[in-house]
Scaffold this motif. Structure first.
Motif, PDB file in Angstrom:
ATOM      1  N   TRP A 142       0.851  -1.187   0.000  1.00 49.72           N
ATOM      2  CA  TRP A 142       0.000   0.000   0.000  1.00 49.72           C
ATOM      3  C   TRP A 142       0.884   1.233   0.000  1.00 49.72           C
ATOM      4  CZ3 TRP A 142      -0.565  -4.497   2.483  1.00 49.72           C
ATOM      5  CH2 TRP A 142      -1.712  -5.243   2.176  1.00 49.72           C
ATOM      6  N   TYR A 189      -3.524  -0.722  15.282  1.00 47.84           N
ATOM      7  CA  TYR A 189      -4.794  -1.084  14.660  1.00 47.84           C
ATOM      8  C   TYR A 189      -5.751   0.078  14.838  1.00 47.84           C
ATOM      9  CZ  TYR A 189      -9.349  -3.277  13.937  1.00 47.84           C
ATOM     10  OH  TYR A 189     -10.622  -3.560  13.495  1.00 47.84           O
ATOM     11  N   ASP A 190      -6.357   0.530  13.738  1.00 45.41           N
ATOM     12  CA  ASP A 190      -7.321   1.621  13.746  1.00 45.41           C
ATOM     13  C   ASP A 190      -8.710   1.011  13.574  1.00 45.41           C
ATOM     14  OD1 ASP A 190      -9.007   3.754  13.208  1.00 45.41           O
ATOM     15  OD2 ASP A 190      -7.536   4.837  12.016  1.00 45.41           O
ATOM     16  N   ALA A 230     -11.200   3.085  11.110  1.00 48.54           N
ATOM     17  CA  ALA A 230     -10.870   2.970   9.688  1.00 48.54           C
ATOM     18  C   ALA A 230     -10.797   1.520   9.235  1.00 48.54           C
ATOM     19  CB  ALA A 230      -9.547   3.664   9.401  1.00 48.54           C
ATOM     20  N   ARG A 231     -10.723   0.579  10.215  1.00 42.65           N
ATOM     21  CA  ARG A 231     -10.566  -0.848   9.929  1.00 42.65           C
ATOM     22  C   ARG A 231      -9.294  -1.074   9.107  1.00 42.65           C
ATOM     23  NH1 ARG A 231     -16.904  -1.718   8.167  1.00 42.65           N
ATOM     24  NH2 ARG A 231     -17.791  -1.213  10.216  1.00 42.65           N
ATOM     25  N   GLU A 232      -8.194  -0.601   9.680  1.00 39.40           N
ATOM     26  CA  GLU A 232      -6.907  -0.676   8.989  1.00 39.40           C
ATOM     27  C   GLU A 232      -5.784  -1.029   9.956  1.00 39.40           C
ATOM     28  OE1 GLU A 232      -7.345   2.491   5.324  1.00 39.40           O
ATOM     29  OE2 GLU A 232      -6.945   3.279   7.328  1.00 39.40           O
ATOM     30  N   VAL A 243      -1.926  -0.156  10.531  1.00 38.50           N
ATOM     31  CA  VAL A 243      -1.170   1.049  10.175  1.00 38.50           C
ATOM     32  C   VAL A 243       0.273   0.927  10.652  1.00 38.50           C
ATOM     33  CG1 VAL A 243      -1.063   3.562  10.396  1.00 38.50           C
ATOM     34  CG2 VAL A 243      -3.286   2.394  10.496  1.00 38.50           C
ATOM     35  N   ARG A 270      -1.105   2.198   5.274  1.00 35.97           N
ATOM     36  CA  ARG A 270      -2.371   1.717   5.821  1.00 35.97           C
ATOM     37  C   ARG A 270      -2.909   0.574   4.971  1.00 35.97           C
ATOM     38  NH1 ARG A 270      -5.774   4.510   9.265  1.00 35.97           N
ATOM     39  NH2 ARG A 270      -4.719   6.187  10.419  1.00 35.97           N
ATOM     40  N   ALA A 271      -3.139  -0.572   5.613  1.00 35.56           N
ATOM     41  CA  ALA A 271      -3.637  -1.750   4.916  1.00 35.56           C
ATOM     42  C   ALA A 271      -4.998  -2.142   5.474  1.00 35.56           C
ATOM     43  CB  ALA A 271      -2.670  -2.919   5.100  1.00 35.56           C
ATOM     44  N   PRO A 272      -5.925  -2.559   4.637  1.00 33.36           N
ATOM     45  CA  PRO A 272      -7.246  -2.945   5.136  1.00 33.36           C
ATOM     46  C   PRO A 272      -7.148  -4.158   6.060  1.00 33.36           C
ATOM     47  CG  PRO A 272      -6.987  -3.558   2.827  1.00 33.36           C
ATOM     48  CD  PRO A 272      -5.818  -2.706   3.174  1.00 33.36           C
ATOM     49  N   GLU A 294      -9.685  -5.865   9.492  1.00 34.98           N
ATOM     50  CA  GLU A 294     -10.766  -5.688  10.454  1.00 34.98           C
ATOM     51  C   GLU A 294     -10.808  -6.870  11.411  1.00 34.98           C
ATOM     52  OE1 GLU A 294     -15.601  -4.830  10.604  1.00 34.98           O
ATOM     53  OE2 GLU A 294     -14.611  -5.294   8.693  1.00 34.98           O
ATOM     54  N   GLN A 321      -3.313 -10.615   7.413  1.00 34.96           N
ATOM     55  CA  GLN A 321      -2.734  -9.434   6.774  1.00 34.96           C
ATOM     56  C   GLN A 321      -1.243  -9.377   7.091  1.00 34.96           C
ATOM     57  OE1 GLN A 321      -2.434  -7.537   4.350  1.00 34.96           O
ATOM     58  NE2 GLN A 321      -4.355  -6.384   4.579  1.00 34.96           N
TER      59      GLN A 321
END
Length: 284
Positions: free
Chosen positions: A45, A170-171, A174-176, A178, A213-215, A217, A243
């Protein structure tokens, strides 16, 4: 570029890159000379440089890939005359729901040295806890239970005065997943190109970014399980087997070697934190 199609179980995976956004993959079925795509994903990303992967099947039947981690040295760093390193091996598999799973190979435990661990620690909001083992070549495993409104995670390559640090968090909003590298070098703020190797920049991003930032959740009730490897100028983060983010950073201070758990605006529970110093891979 660099296309590689291979089987994982009854699925066909097409691994490839584009020169501006790096490694991607399709999961699908290949039948009657037709490839039917079921899922698409990325392994790089904006800000990252996981590039040109290669795949093999080992004698245990595992699908294993490596990637070329490109250099991103700031302009004031000396030119050492070489470009990049290889990533850790990644073992790929496919979950029952069809998602790609990414894990480090179990053999990395062979280069673990001394270990320290702690369990069941409570962390108040907006606080940190320093772990007992420090260093610049470490494997770190943490299991965290956080809130649903603020980021939480771990900081590596921390200097005692806080001038240098790389934040992995972990955000949940944003469900990312980071990796924040804006303060990873004391002569910052650090900014990385948003493209992987060649321009143009990635659509939706500016010329540079300060975090990758990578998706990602967490499922309901699931804890955050991070398996992190750092080695002088590289950070690789495996999250819950679903991930993986690779990031180059260049800490400049000799004593930027401390590891800290951090909470956001909500209290968190550190269920487990284990750290190993790592030997050189060619010493075994």
């Amino acid at each position: 570029s660099c296309p590689d199609m291979f089987k994982i179980g009854d699925k066909s995976v097409l691994l490839f890159i584009s020169h501006n956004i790096g490694t991607q993959y399709y999961i699908g079925t290949f039948k009657n000379d037709k490839y039917s795509v079921e899922k698409h994903g990325r392994m790089n990303w904006p800000g990252g440089t996981f590039f040109a992967p290669e795949q093999l099947v080992d004698n245990k039947g595992r699908n294993i890939i490596w990637g070329w981690v490109l250099e991103r040295k700031p302009k004031h760093f000396p030119n050492y005359g070489w470009s990049g390193i290889m990533s850790l091996p990644r073992v790929l598999s496919i979950a029952k729901n069809g998602d790609l799973q990414i894990n480090p190979p179990e053999e990395v435990k062979n280069i673990r040295l001394d270990e320290a661990g702690e369990t069941n620690i409570s962390l108040k909001p907006n606080s940190t806890k320093e772990l007992s083992i420090s260093g610049k070549s470490l494997e770190i495993q943490v299991e965290l239970k956080g809130g649903e409104k603020s980021s939480y995670g771990i900081k590596v390559f921390c200097s005692p005065d806080g001038k240098e640090e790389t934040v992995i968090k972990y955000d949940p909003l944003a469900r990312e997943l980071v990796v924040d590298f804006i303060r990873s070098s004391v002569n910052g703020p650090v900014k990385m190109p948003s493209y992987a190797l060649l321009k143009p920049t990635t659509p939706g991003f500016g010329e540079t970014v300060t975090e990758q930032r990578a998706p990602f959740e967490l499922k309901k009730g699931e804890t955050l399980k991070l398996n992190i490897f750092i080695d002088r100028s590289i950070v690789e983060v495996f999250a819950n087997g679903r991930q993986c983010v690779t990031q180059v950073v260049y800490p400049e201070l000799e004593n930027s070697k401390y590891v800290k758990i951090l909470s956001g605006d909500e209290a968190i529970k550190v269920k487990k934190a284990q750290v190993w110093r790592m030997a050189e891979a060619n010493s075994y």
